[in-house]
Motif scaffolding. Structure first.
Motif, mmCIF file in Angstrom:
data_model
loop_
_atom_site.group_PDB
_atom_site.id
_atom_site.type_symbol
_atom_site.label_atom_id
_atom_site.label_comp_id
_atom_site.label_asym_id
_atom_site.label_seq_id
_atom_site.Cartn_x
_atom_site.Cartn_y
_atom_site.Cartn_z
ATOM 1 N N PHE A 141 -61.702 18.889 -20.888
ATOM 2 C CA PHE A 141 -62.886 19.627 -21.337
ATOM 3 C C PHE A 141 -63.383 20.587 -20.272
ATOM 4 O O PHE A 141 -63.904 21.652 -20.581
ATOM 5 C CB PHE A 141 -64.003 18.656 -21.728
ATOM 6 C CG PHE A 141 -63.890 18.173 -23.142
ATOM 7 C CD1 PHE A 141 -64.265 19.009 -24.193
ATOM 8 C CD2 PHE A 141 -63.411 16.915 -23.439
ATOM 9 C CE1 PHE A 141 -64.162 18.585 -25.506
ATOM 10 C CE2 PHE A 141 -63.297 16.487 -24.739
ATOM 11 C CZ PHE A 141 -63.679 17.315 -25.783
ATOM 12 N N ALA A 142 -63.211 20.224 -18.997
ATOM 13 C CA ALA A 142 -63.744 21.030 -17.914
ATOM 14 C C ALA A 142 -63.172 22.441 -17.921
ATOM 15 O O ALA A 142 -63.827 23.387 -17.489
ATOM 16 C CB ALA A 142 -63.461 20.355 -16.571
ATOM 17 N N TYR A 143 -61.965 22.590 -18.431
ATOM 18 C CA TYR A 143 -61.336 23.911 -18.374
ATOM 19 C C TYR A 143 -61.350 24.629 -19.707
ATOM 20 O O TYR A 143 -60.601 25.557 -19.929
ATOM 21 C CB TYR A 143 -59.928 23.796 -17.766
ATOM 22 C CG TYR A 143 -60.042 23.397 -16.324
ATOM 23 C CD1 TYR A 143 -60.346 24.354 -15.359
ATOM 24 C CD2 TYR A 143 -59.953 22.063 -15.937
ATOM 25 C CE1 TYR A 143 -60.529 23.990 -14.041
ATOM 26 C CE2 TYR A 143 -60.144 21.692 -14.614
ATOM 27 C CZ TYR A 143 -60.422 22.671 -13.665
ATOM 28 O OH TYR A 143 -60.634 22.319 -12.365
ATOM 29 N N ARG A 144 -62.200 24.169 -20.618
ATOM 30 C CA ARG A 144 -62.356 24.890 -21.881
ATOM 31 C C ARG A 144 -63.536 25.841 -21.784
ATOM 32 O O ARG A 144 -64.393 25.707 -20.931
ATOM 33 C CB ARG A 144 -62.606 23.895 -23.012
ATOM 34 C CG ARG A 144 -61.400 23.041 -23.275
ATOM 35 C CD ARG A 144 -61.491 22.421 -24.639
ATOM 36 N NE ARG A 144 -60.445 21.432 -24.783
ATOM 37 C CZ ARG A 144 -60.474 20.490 -25.695
ATOM 38 N NH1 ARG A 144 -61.483 20.409 -26.537
ATOM 39 N NH2 ARG A 144 -59.480 19.638 -25.795
ATOM 40 N N TYR A 145 -63.582 26.783 -22.727
ATOM 41 C CA TYR A 145 -64.725 27.679 -22.849
ATOM 42 C C TYR A 145 -65.651 27.163 -23.953
ATOM 43 O O TYR A 145 -65.180 26.466 -24.868
ATOM 44 C CB TYR A 145 -64.250 29.087 -23.190
ATOM 45 C CG TYR A 145 -63.653 29.801 -22.005
ATOM 46 C CD1 TYR A 145 -64.476 30.472 -21.108
ATOM 47 C CD2 TYR A 145 -62.285 29.791 -21.783
ATOM 48 C CE1 TYR A 145 -63.937 31.112 -20.016
ATOM 49 C CE2 TYR A 145 -61.739 30.427 -20.686
ATOM 50 C CZ TYR A 145 -62.567 31.089 -19.805
ATOM 51 O OH TYR A 145 -62.053 31.719 -18.717
#
Lengths: 322, 382
Positions: free
Chosen positions: B198-202
């Motif tokens: 999730f940390a690397y989603r927009y």
């Protein structure tokens, strides 16, 4: 025995987007008797507004009715041309109170002119006659007749909503669709508008199709309830049955997720996950990924429609006879 | 009505409430005011007419205990959001005091940097005396969850960047690895797992409920004490509202948070809150614990509000709802004299003897029963 004022059979409304076909309304059927009111409930994106627009044949492109029949007062409107629908059906037989009534009025015309316009256009009234008629309808919805000379910005949210309701009634349709009629309003005004709709239902004998995500509003107004999920009606039945003995797991979960003001404070539940992408719905039952009773077959095959009682049906494998 | 009302000295006010409520008072708003000036027309300027104001929040007094969920309910435009924002100084108050029990290290820091300019007494600090530019140390303790999870996340930031931003601003977590660890932990706290994914989603890749979780994570990542939750679930679908509410309650238990919960939905307020304050046109008309407000409302406005709430109960069908209220809410720029509610009040018709009082003087908020406060002349005979 009154006949059916609205019959919808296997209606399919799809949006043909560049990224694929969005099946917003997928094989929906229901019937409505004269004077009966229907509540359509579901989460955002479940296709309830698209269903309403389909009934009026106002689906915005790239959407279009891809199949099925809509019979309004004995006439199949899916076969009619746009011109015919406009002159014979829309607003005369079926009209609509649009979502966000605040913005549904034209700011540069007086309320009276906007109300009178359909009368002049459809019935050939003179402007004077039409304005007289408009005054009557304003009184019917609980506004003073002087409001005809006002502009929309001079009215409060509740008054605008009443004007929009008067507008929907002015050609005496048999069916009025109300799409989220009270979402933008405060509770006190909401209660007043619901009272008005109840009064109109009783006095004019119109069928109201109420579209909302708020189940408590449906409980106030509807005779029949359709619970929609991902483009399909998953449960359809009389209000009492659906609310007191919900059968579909989605209906059950939805009813348990609303906080109640009175009575015992029970622990709220919620439905894990999110609704499916309608471009690419799950193979079997569309609710299966979020359903706590999901079985193997639910993930493989679409569920059959099970008639639990003559007027109560559900789309679920749990009730299929094996 | 003057802009600057004469208020009793801070020491006196604080002592009085400390005596009444005890040591677990986290926050006390006293006669808090936020008036917005209305732009004057050229004619008004030339004729030297006095400036006019929208009295969004007009002298409200309430306290919040540590670990409590305190609710502000009311119709749109009654000033509940303005109150929340003024408390944590996203808006500068026009008048009144806000005493807040800050952490000792924050107090020490502020005392050192500001000295005599800021009012500090014991554990409490008057937030209204802290200059806006020196407010940063307090921001760690006072956080907000915004209403619209679609508008409050920067679409060009990855979730990790959104959550890392407050850490960078406040200089927490020395190295990049340390910060990343904190971000991942915050994501796990709000149950967005697997966190490293999730940390690397927009934001656009998340659903409404998931976005609101990110907003919640952003508010708690600095380890605050007091969180203003401004309608955190009103934009979400019913089926996921309970999930966010439950998450907020769990975080509250785990981190010892105190919430000011702003909502227009009384059913949600009753479900989540310990005490509810009902606002009408910039004033608080009633405060009591949530069950008392629902079962035994005193103020005529609260009664109307409770009566108007629809219930998911099919037996009520076709029955007209009797909502004991008249007319419509006036504009906050033209507030009626006397009790603000009197033009709409049904109780006033039943008590004609109160008419002169109700139309001329504004009732004070008094403690009618233990912990049940009401501002209405009906209850002020004694």
């Amino acid at each position: 025995m009154p006949g059916y004022v609205l019959e919808v059979e296997h209606l399919k409304t799809y949006y043909y987007t560049y990224k694929g076909i969005v099946k917003a309304v997928d094989d929906v059927s229901f019937k409505l008797k004269e004077g009966e009111s229907l509540g359509i409930a579901g989460e955002s994106g479940c296709g309830k507004s698209t269903l309403a627009y389909s009934l009026l044949k106002l689906v915005p492109p790239p959407g279009r009715i891809a199949g099925g029949r809509i019979v309004i007062d004995g006439v199949d409107v899916t076969r009619m041309s746009e011109a015919e629908v406009r002159s014979k059906v829309r607003w005369k037989k079926i009209s609509m109170v649009f979502q966000g009534a605040m913005n549904a009025l034209n700011p540069v015309y007086t309320v009276g002119y906007q109300l009178a316009e359909p009368l002049m256009y459809h019935k050939g009234y003179s402007k004077k006659e039409a304005l007289e008629e408009a005054k009557k309808y304003l009184q019917l919805v609980g506004l003073s007749p002087e409001v005809i000379n006002r502009y929309p910005h001079e009215l409060s949210g509740g008054m605008k909503q009443r004007v929009v309701i008067a507008m929907a009634l002015i050609l005496q349709p048999k069916i009025v669709i109300a799409d989220e009629p009270t979402t933008a309003l405060d509770v006190v005004v909401q209660a007043q508008i619901l009272n008005l709709l109840k009064k109109l239902q009783k006095e004019l004998g119109i069928s109201i199709i109420l579209i909302t995500h708020d189940l408590s509003i449906i409980a106030e107004l509807a005779d029949k309830v359709a619970i929609m999920y991902a483009g399909k009606i998953v449960e359809f039945g009389p209000l009492e049955k659906v609310f007191l003995e919900p059968q579909h797991p989605y209906t059950q979960a939805l009813l348990r997720s609303i906080p109640r003001l009175r009575g015992e404070k029970s622990k709220l539940e919620w439905i894990p996950g999110t609704p499916p992408d309608l471009r690419n719905p799950p193979l079997g039952c569309r609710f299966a990924p979020r359903c706590r009773f999901a079985m193997d077959i639910c993930r493989r095959e679409p569920p059959p429609e099970i008639q639990l009682a003559p007027d109560h049906r559900v789309l679920c494998w749990l009730y299929a006879k094996r | 009505m003057s802009l600057q009302e004469k208020l009793p000295p801070r020491d006196e006010v604080l002592r009085e409430f400390q005596k009444k409520i005890g040591g677990n008072m986290l926050l006390l708003a006293y006669k808090l005011k936020k008036w917005f000036p209305i732009r004057r027309s050229i004619k008004e300027v030339l004729l030297r007419k006095p400036p006019r104001y929208v009295r969004a929040v007009d002298g409200i007094t309430f306290y919040i205990r540590e670990g409590e969920t305190f609710c502000l309910v009311g119709e749109s435009g009654c000033g509940k959001t303005t109150t929340g924002r003024t408390l944590i100084r996203l808006l500068d108050p026009t008048g009144g005091y806000v005493f807040y029990k800050a952490r000792p290290e924050t107090l020490k820091l502020l005392k050192e940097t500001l000295g005599e300019k800021v009012y500090i007494s014991g554990d409490y600090i008057d937030l209204t005396t802290v200059p806006a530019k020196k407010f940063k140390p307090l921001r760690k303790e006072l956080q907000i969850i915004f209403q619209d999870p679609y508008g409050s996340l920067n679409p060009r930031f990855k979730i990790k960047d959104i959550l890392e931003e407050p850490l960078l601003v406040h200089g927490i977590g020395g190295s990049a690895e340390e910060r990343e660890k904190r971000v991942l932990k915050a994501l796990e706290d709000v149950k967005l797992t697997p966190a490293d994914e999730f940390a690397y989603r927009y934001p656009h890749m998340l659903s409404g409920g998931q976005r609101q979780r990110v907003v919640v994570a952003r508010a708690v990542i600095l380890n605050p004490r007091f969180v203003v939750a401004d309608e955190p679930v009103s934009m979400l679908d019913v089926s996921i509202r309970a999930e966010i509410l439950e998450l907020m309650m769990e975080l509250k238990r785990r981190y010892g948070l105190t919430y000011l919960f702003i909502t227009h939905d009384l059913a949600v307020a009753r479900y989540i809150c310990d005490r509810i304050a009902v606002m009408y046109l910039g004033t608080i008309v009633e405060i009591a614990d949530s069950d008392t407000i629902v079962e035994n409302p005193l103020h005529p406005y609260t009664r109307a509000l409770i009566a108007a709430v629809p219930e998911p109960d099919p037996s009520l069908r076709h029955r007209f709802k009797d909502v004991p209220i008249k007319g419509e809410i006036p504009s906050a720029a033209a507030i009626p004299p006397g009790c603000r509610f009197h033009p709409r009040c049904v109780a006033l018709d039943q008590h004609p003897e109160l008419r002169s009082l109700c139309t001329s003087e504004q009732p004070e908020l008094i403690e009618y029963e233990k912990d049940h406060w009401v501002a209405c002349w009906l209850y002020q005979k004694k």
